[in-house]
Write an enzyme that holds these catalytic residues in place. Structure first.
Site, PDB file in Angstrom:
ATOM      1  N   ALA A   1       0.916  -1.200   0.106  1.00 46.06           N
ATOM      2  CA  ALA A   1       0.024   0.013   0.096  1.00 46.06           C
ATOM      3  C   ALA A   1       0.847   1.281  -0.205  1.00 46.06           C
ATOM      4  O   ALA A   1       2.092   1.183   0.478  1.00 46.06           O
ATOM      5  CB  ALA A   1      -0.906   0.028   1.094  1.00 46.06           C
TER       6      ALA A   1
ATOM      7  N   GLY B   1       0.276  -4.841   0.789  1.00 48.45           N
ATOM      8  CA  GLY B   1      -0.843  -4.890   0.079  1.00 48.45           C
ATOM      9  C   GLY B   1      -0.531  -5.576  -1.442  1.00 48.45           C
ATOM     10  O   GLY B   1      -1.360  -6.069  -2.119  1.00 48.45           O
TER      11      GLY B   1
ATOM     12  N   GLU C   1      -1.056  -9.215  -0.849  1.00 46.13           N
ATOM     13  CA  GLU C   1      -2.379  -9.346  -0.611  1.00 46.13           C
ATOM     14  C   GLU C   1      -3.199  -9.429  -2.164  1.00 46.13           C
ATOM     15  O   GLU C   1      -3.774 -10.222  -2.251  1.00 46.13           O
ATOM     16  CB  GLU C   1      -2.950  -8.510   0.163  1.00 46.13           C
ATOM     17  CG  GLU C   1      -2.718  -8.692   1.603  1.00 46.13           C
ATOM     18  CD  GLU C   1      -3.153  -7.459   2.387  1.00 46.13           C
ATOM     19  OE1 GLU C   1      -3.972  -7.813   3.566  1.00 46.13           O
ATOM     20  OE2 GLU C   1      -2.793  -6.195   2.439  1.00 46.13           O
TER      21      GLU C   1
ATOM     22  N   GLU D   1       3.417  -5.625   7.841  1.00 46.56           N
ATOM     23  CA  GLU D   1       2.647  -4.751   8.598  1.00 46.56           C
ATOM     24  C   GLU D   1       3.109  -4.616  10.118  1.00 46.56           C
ATOM     25  O   GLU D   1       3.185  -3.608  10.692  1.00 46.56           O
ATOM     26  CB  GLU D   1       1.377  -5.053   8.350  1.00 46.56           C
ATOM     27  CG  GLU D   1       0.592  -4.452   7.136  1.00 46.56           C
ATOM     28  CD  GLU D   1       0.916  -5.346   5.907  1.00 46.56           C
ATOM     29  OE1 GLU D   1       0.441  -5.166   4.873  1.00 46.56           O
ATOM     30  OE2 GLU D   1       1.726  -6.449   6.258  1.00 46.56           O
TER      31      GLU D   1
END
Length: 256
Positions: A61, A107, A110, A130
Site C-alpha cells: 500500500a 498489499g 495480498e 505490517e
C-alpha cells in the site's frame, strides 16, 4: 499507473509505478477496478495476468497516501476500497495469474493472494511486514494466507513480519510455479494461456465451486457440485467439447 494489454486471449495488467515500487494507492485501486470491469465484458479475454513494472511486483500500500490521512475514517475507507478491489479479483469469473518478481510485500502480496494462481521468480521475496509498522495486513492477508499455507506458517509470517523467499513459498504450496530470473511474465502468460483453452462457463464454475465449497461441509459441497455440473451439461460448450473429443481436435468454446 496501470497498463492494460490485450493479447492472445489474455489481459495483462501491469502495475506501473516503478519509481514508487508499484505502491498501491487509491488511484491504482480505481484503475484496477475499472480494468477488471472492462475485461469482464470482453469475450475475447479468457484469463488475466497481473504483474509489476520495474524491479518489483509491489511494495504494498502507498504509505505516503496513508500518512496523509487525518482520521481513522479515512484509513477505513481506503482499506474498504482495497478489499473491495481484491474481492472483485478473487470472485472474477475469469482465472487470474500473478507474475511476481523482486518482491511482493503487504498489499502487494495480498493482491497476489487474491489471484487464482501465482508464478514467482526464483529469489523473489514474499511478506506481510505490517507488524513492523504497528498494524496488521488489512486487505485480506490475515484471512487468505492461512487458507493457502498451514496456519502456523501464516501466523509466523504475519506476527513476525518477516518475508519468505520464492523457493520456500513454493515448498509450502503458496506458489504454483517458479520461474527463472527475467522469465516470470512469460511463464505466467504460458500458464494463463493454457487456461484460455478451457470452456469459460466451466472455468468460472470451477473457480466458484472451489472457493465457496471450502466454506461448506463436505456433503453440502458435493451436492452443490452435482447441481453445478448438471447445469453445465445443458451448455453448448459441453456439446462442443464432446464433439471435439470424438473428432480428436481442440474444442472451440464460446462460453454458451
Amino acid at each position: 499507473m496501470l497498463r492494460v494489454e490485450l493479447r492472445d486471449g489474455l489481459a495483462v495488467l501491469t502495475l506501473d509505478r516503478p519509481g514508487q515500487l508499484n505502491a498501491i494507492g487509491s488511484g491504482m485501486v480505481e484503475r484496477l477496478t475499472r480494468a477488471l470491469d472492462d475485461v469482464r465484458d470482453d469475450e475475447d479475454v479468457r484469463a488475466v495476468v497481473l504483474t509489476g513494472a520495474g524491479r518489483a511486483f509491489s511494495a504494498g500500500a502507498d504509505l505516503g497516501e496513508i500518512e496523509s490521512f487525518v482520521s481513522p475514517g479515512q484509513f477505513r475507507a481506503f482499506v474498504g476500497r482495497l478489499t473491495d478491489a481484491y474481492a472483485l479479483l478473487e470472485d472474477f469469473p475469469k482465472p487470474s495469474v500473478a507474475a511476481v518478481h523482486g518482491f511482493a510485500f503487504g498489499g502487494g502480496l495480498e493482491l497476489a493472494l487474491a489471484c487464482d494462481l501465482r508464478v514467482v521468480e526464483r529469489g523473489a521475496r514474499l511478506g506481510l511486514p505490517e507488524m513492523k509498522l504497528g498494524v496488521l495486513p488489512g486487505a485480506g492477508g490475515t484471512q487468505r494466507l492461512p487458507r493457502l499455507v498451514p496456519p502456523a506458517i501464516a501466523k509466523q509470517m504475519i506476527l513476525t513480519g518477516e518475508p519468505i523467499d520464492a523457493e520456500r513459498a513454493w515448498q509450502l504450496g503458496l506458489v504454483n510455479e517458479l520461474a527463472e530470473p527475467g522469465a516470470v511474465l512469460a511463464a505466467a502468460e504460458k500458464l494463463a494461456g493454457g487456461l484460455t483453452a478451457g470452456a469459460p462457463l466451466a472455468l468460472a464454475a470451477g473457480k466458484h465451486l472451489i472457493d465457496h465449497g471450502l466454506g461448506m461441509d463436505l456433503r453440502t459441497a458435493i451436492a452443490y457440485e452435482r447441481e453445478t455440473v448438471s447445469v453445465l451439461f445443458t451448455t453448448g460448450d459441453r456439446k462442443e467439447g464432446l464433439k471435439a473429443f470424438r473428432e480428436r481436435r481442440p474444442g472451440e468454446f464460446r462460453g454458451r
